[in-house]
Design a protein around this motif. Structure first.
Motif, PDB file in Angstrom:
ATOM      1  N   GLY A 145      19.426 -10.646  -5.259  1.00  0.00           N
ATOM      2  CA  GLY A 145      20.070 -11.909  -5.594  1.00  0.00           C
ATOM      3  C   GLY A 145      20.786 -11.894  -6.922  1.00  0.00           C
ATOM      4  O   GLY A 145      21.194 -12.940  -7.424  1.00  0.00           O
ATOM      5  N   MET A 146      20.936 -10.746  -7.541  1.00  0.00           N
ATOM      6  CA  MET A 146      21.648 -10.638  -8.807  1.00  0.00           C
ATOM      7  C   MET A 146      21.995  -9.169  -9.041  1.00  0.00           C
ATOM      8  O   MET A 146      21.426  -8.285  -8.407  1.00  0.00           O
ATOM      9  CB  MET A 146      20.804 -11.153  -9.977  1.00  0.00           C
ATOM     10  CG  MET A 146      19.497 -10.388 -10.171  1.00  0.00           C
ATOM     11  SD  MET A 146      18.518 -10.956 -11.558  1.00  0.00           S
ATOM     12  CE  MET A 146      19.419 -10.202 -12.897  1.00  0.00           C
ATOM     13  N   GLY A 171      23.979 -13.312 -13.464  1.00  0.00           N
ATOM     14  CA  GLY A 171      22.637 -13.202 -12.884  1.00  0.00           C
ATOM     15  C   GLY A 171      21.573 -12.874 -13.919  1.00  0.00           C
ATOM     16  O   GLY A 171      20.580 -13.590 -14.035  1.00  0.00           O
ATOM     17  N   THR A 212      19.837 -16.446 -14.025  1.00  0.00           N
ATOM     18  CA  THR A 212      18.710 -16.312 -13.098  1.00  0.00           C
ATOM     19  C   THR A 212      17.439 -15.927 -13.833  1.00  0.00           C
ATOM     20  O   THR A 212      16.370 -16.503 -13.602  1.00  0.00           O
ATOM     21  CB  THR A 212      19.034 -15.262 -12.015  1.00  0.00           C
ATOM     22  OG1 THR A 212      20.245 -15.618 -11.355  1.00  0.00           O
ATOM     23  CG2 THR A 212      17.912 -15.168 -11.005  1.00  0.00           C
ATOM     24  N   SER A 213      17.536 -14.942 -14.721  1.00  0.00           N
ATOM     25  CA  SER A 213      16.347 -14.487 -15.452  1.00  0.00           C
ATOM     26  C   SER A 213      15.748 -15.608 -16.295  1.00  0.00           C
ATOM     27  O   SER A 213      14.530 -15.802 -16.320  1.00  0.00           O
ATOM     28  CB  SER A 213      16.709 -13.299 -16.349  1.00  0.00           C
ATOM     29  OG  SER A 213      17.206 -12.230 -15.581  1.00  0.00           O
ATOM     30  N   ILE A 254      14.074 -18.379 -13.917  1.00  0.00           N
ATOM     31  CA  ILE A 254      12.843 -17.924 -13.261  1.00  0.00           C
ATOM     32  C   ILE A 254      11.739 -17.719 -14.277  1.00  0.00           C
ATOM     33  O   ILE A 254      10.582 -18.091 -14.052  1.00  0.00           O
ATOM     34  CB  ILE A 254      13.102 -16.624 -12.468  1.00  0.00           C
ATOM     35  CG1 ILE A 254      14.034 -16.907 -11.290  1.00  0.00           C
ATOM     36  CG2 ILE A 254      11.792 -16.026 -11.966  1.00  0.00           C
ATOM     37  CD1 ILE A 254      14.403 -15.677 -10.484  1.00  0.00           C
ATOM     38  N   HIS A 285      11.670 -19.370  -7.573  1.00  0.00           N
ATOM     39  CA  HIS A 285      12.502 -18.188  -7.364  1.00  0.00           C
ATOM     40  C   HIS A 285      13.518 -18.437  -6.249  1.00  0.00           C
ATOM     41  O   HIS A 285      14.706 -18.099  -6.373  1.00  0.00           O
ATOM     42  CB  HIS A 285      11.600 -17.004  -7.013  1.00  0.00           C
ATOM     43  CG  HIS A 285      12.326 -15.700  -6.870  1.00  0.00           C
ATOM     44  ND1 HIS A 285      12.873 -15.280  -5.679  1.00  0.00           N
ATOM     45  CD2 HIS A 285      12.618 -14.729  -7.773  1.00  0.00           C
ATOM     46  CE1 HIS A 285      13.455 -14.108  -5.851  1.00  0.00           C
ATOM     47  NE2 HIS A 285      13.314 -13.747  -7.095  1.00  0.00           N
ATOM     48  N   VAL A 308      16.260 -21.029  -7.383  1.00  0.00           N
ATOM     49  CA  VAL A 308      17.091 -20.480  -8.453  1.00  0.00           C
ATOM     50  C   VAL A 308      18.107 -19.507  -7.875  1.00  0.00           C
ATOM     51  O   VAL A 308      19.308 -19.590  -8.162  1.00  0.00           O
ATOM     52  CB  VAL A 308      16.211 -19.784  -9.517  1.00  0.00           C
ATOM     53  CG1 VAL A 308      17.084 -18.944 -10.458  1.00  0.00           C
ATOM     54  CG2 VAL A 308      15.441 -20.808 -10.333  1.00  0.00           C
ATOM     55  N   ILE A 309      17.627 -18.564  -7.037  1.00  0.00           N
ATOM     56  CA  ILE A 309      18.527 -17.580  -6.438  1.00  0.00           C
ATOM     57  C   ILE A 309      19.607 -18.281  -5.609  1.00  0.00           C
ATOM     58  O   ILE A 309      20.794 -17.965  -5.704  1.00  0.00           O
ATOM     59  CB  ILE A 309      17.744 -16.600  -5.553  1.00  0.00           C
ATOM     60  CG1 ILE A 309      16.808 -15.739  -6.411  1.00  0.00           C
ATOM     61  CG2 ILE A 309      18.695 -15.708  -4.758  1.00  0.00           C
ATOM     62  CD1 ILE A 309      17.504 -14.850  -7.386  1.00  0.00           C
ATOM     63  N   VAL A 317      22.006 -20.481  -8.000  1.00  0.00           N
ATOM     64  CA  VAL A 317      22.812 -19.621  -8.878  1.00  0.00           C
ATOM     65  C   VAL A 317      23.822 -18.825  -8.056  1.00  0.00           C
ATOM     66  O   VAL A 317      24.961 -18.613  -8.489  1.00  0.00           O
ATOM     67  CB  VAL A 317      21.892 -18.683  -9.692  1.00  0.00           C
ATOM     68  CG1 VAL A 317      22.729 -17.657 -10.459  1.00  0.00           C
ATOM     69  CG2 VAL A 317      21.056 -19.485 -10.675  1.00  0.00           C
ATOM     70  N   SER A 318      23.445 -18.392  -6.852  1.00  0.00           N
ATOM     71  CA  SER A 318      24.370 -17.638  -5.992  1.00  0.00           C
ATOM     72  C   SER A 318      25.546 -18.499  -5.564  1.00  0.00           C
ATOM     73  O   SER A 318      26.688 -18.046  -5.556  1.00  0.00           O
ATOM     74  CB  SER A 318      23.628 -17.110  -4.756  1.00  0.00           C
ATOM     75  OG  SER A 318      22.655 -16.167  -5.116  1.00  0.00           O
ATOM     76  N   GLU A 371      27.778 -18.994  -8.459  1.00  0.00           N
ATOM     77  CA  GLU A 371      28.469 -17.758  -8.840  1.00  0.00           C
ATOM     78  C   GLU A 371      29.841 -17.648  -8.183  1.00  0.00           C
ATOM     79  O   GLU A 371      30.768 -17.071  -8.752  1.00  0.00           O
ATOM     80  CB  GLU A 371      27.609 -16.561  -8.461  1.00  0.00           C
ATOM     81  CG  GLU A 371      28.148 -15.230  -8.972  1.00  0.00           C
ATOM     82  CD  GLU A 371      27.203 -14.089  -8.667  1.00  0.00           C
ATOM     83  OE1 GLU A 371      27.369 -13.009  -9.275  1.00  0.00           O
ATOM     84  OE2 GLU A 371      26.296 -14.263  -7.822  1.00  0.00           O
TER      85      GLU A 371
END
Length: 493
Positions: free
Chosen positions: A268-269, A399, A403-404, A407, A413, A416-417, A420-421, A424
């Motif tokens: 996912g990143m 990412g 993302t980091s 999370i 998780h 967020v994935i 954020v995706s 993006e």
């Protein structure tokens, strides 16, 4: 008979509460829950509530129900006079047993909250779609399971069911004849809903055979035309000549796209991080690398974001908080890189690398311990702007940074994935548009190579995505971020 006794022997009925006198004893949290269940389903019900202490929310709730009467005092036996249904919702078990015994003498049906042995009936979880109503009972075993089933059915059953009922009612009213005839006619009309799909399946099968046969014949004709009239030897020679004009690092570019899609699809990143790491070895300028990455990533992030949205992995509130600041940050970062990036990059890149290095270490630590709820993270817009800026400026980083951070601050998780995706896509679109405006599309070979590598890797990454255990995912994410950060620091030092 033994087998029957082990099953739920309750007989479901639907009461017309507006024709009954109901007594509710208790006006606390449980009393409010019971009252809401009764009135939401039967707004015209006649209900008397008796309790010495009344929860303010309950008092507010019944203010719009004229048939409800509130008596603020302790229960008295005379409260049972004229009542046909009783619901007890206090925390006084002795009072419950006393009322139960008196109600039995008067032959009044009673429900006692959380005490199945004292109940003549249960208040089940109810699913309603217009005129369609489904009551769920677990025989008093687990109200929680009943609630979960209610949620599942509410999501699964379309709202259009009420339209179906209305249409069926109109059809029934237009049918002439006795009851038996109407039943037979309605059965015939609705039989299609439960009909055996064997015949339909067979029909679909033969349609596929016919379609594929026709397609095969068409391809044969096209193939005959191509092989008969097109000079393949000349095409082959031209292709080899054209291939020799390509960049000597084209293989590395394709590999960069392949590896980037594998990492991004599985974790996912990491699309920008991985592809930038490989492309930096080819001698291409940082601005061209960043522009090419964001151009090819548009297609990858669009597909990824749509899939996450379709499967319910996107938190809309989080997406809205990230997208606008992220887009602004991406545009500013692209302009900054093309104009004065080289001058300020010498101190900005190591600062970001140290930050993400710490995030990577934290990922690895979290992989070996249970995540605990942390203080609510509030700086979403600042984080998104920062992530978008460095994603354009550094050729990747959305990412690892966004993302980091989310999370590691305790956010789910999955959401967020997904969020954020989806964001993006807008970040990469903004970066690519800005780079196109400022430096054009001269490095089209890098873009095509990245897209080709991503296309090859996409099916493999899709099969791998979601199958990694959480611990493994955290370890890989941590290692990926640490490698990306370490590479920047080593290059500077």
């Amino acid at each position: 008979m033994e087998q029957i006794k082990d099953k739920n022997q309750l007989y479901p009925v639907f009461l017309k509460l507006e024709q009954l006198q109901v007594l509710l004893v208790g006006a606390g949290n449980v009393g409010l829950e019971k009252l809401q269940s009764l009135l939401v389903n039967s707004p015209d019900a006649y209900i008397t509530i008796v309790a010495p202490f009344v929860k303010e929310e309950l008092r507010t709730f019944i203010s719009s129900y004229q048939n409800c009467k509130l008596v603020e005092r302790s229960f008295e036996e005379d409260d049972l006079n004229g009542k046909e249904l009783i619901v007890l919702a206090t925390d006084d078990q002795e009072l419950h047993r006393y009322i139960y015994s008196v109600a039995k003498e008067r032959k009044i049906l009673i429900n006692v909250a959380d005490t199945p042995e004292l109940c003549d009936f249960y208040l089940g979880s109810i699913v309603q779609k217009g005129n369609l109503k489904i009551a769920i009972s677990t025989n008093g075993k687990s109200p929680t399971v009943a609630k979960r089933l209610k949620e599942v059915l509410n999501d699964a059953m379309p709202a259009e069911l009420d339209d179906v009922l209305e249409n069926m009612n109109k059809v029934r009213s237009k049918l002439n004849g006795n009851f038996e005839y109407k039943v037979k006619k309605l059965n015939a009309l609705t039989k299609v809903l439960v009909a055996d799909e064997t015949a339909e399946s067979t029909e679909r099968k033969w349609k596929k055979i016919a379609t594929y046969s026709l397609l095969a014949f068409a391809l044969m004709l096209i193939g005959h035309f191509i092989f008969s009239y097109i000079p393949f030897r000349q095409m082959a020679d031209d292709t080899v000549a054209w291939y020799k004009t390509l960049d000597k690092n084209i293989h590395w570019m394709v590999l960069a796209g392949f590896l980037a899609q594998m990492v991004d699809g599985a974790l996912g990143m990491g699309y920008g991080v991985t592809s930038a790491s490989v492309l930096m070895t080819t001698g291409i300028s940082p601005a061209a690398i960043s522009g090419a990455i964001h151009t090819s990533e548009i297609f990858a992030s669009a597909s990824s974001g749509y899939s996450h949205y379709r499967f319910g992995n996107v938190n809309k509130k989080l997406f809205k908080a990230l997208v606008i600041p992220g887009v602004i940050g991406a545009a500013v970062g692209a302009v900054f890189l093309v104009t004065i990036g080289e001058e300020y990059g010498s101190w900005m890149r190591p600062a970001i690398a140290v930050y993400t290095l710490l995030l990577g270490i934290k990922f690895i630590i979290n992989a070996f311990r249970e995540m605990k709820p942390q203080k609510k993270f509030k700086r979403y817009r600042l984080l998104a702007a920062f992530g978008g800026f460095f994603d354009s400026f550094g050729g990747g980083g959305w990412g690892p940074i966004v993302t980091s951070t989310l999370i590691n601050n305790g956010r789910s998780h999955k959401y967020v994935i997904g969020s954020v995706s989806l964001t993006e896509f807008f970040i990469t679109l903004t970066s690519a548009f800005t780079f196109f405006t400022l430096i054009g599309v001269s490095h089209w070979q890098v873009i095509v190579a990245l897209m080709l590598g991503s296309f090859i890797a996409a099916p493999l990454a899709a099969r791998l995505a979601g199958k990694l255990p959480k611990k493994t995912s955290y370890l890989l994410l941590g290692i990926l971020v640490i490698i990306w950060s370490g590479k920047i620091l080593v290059k500077i030092l």
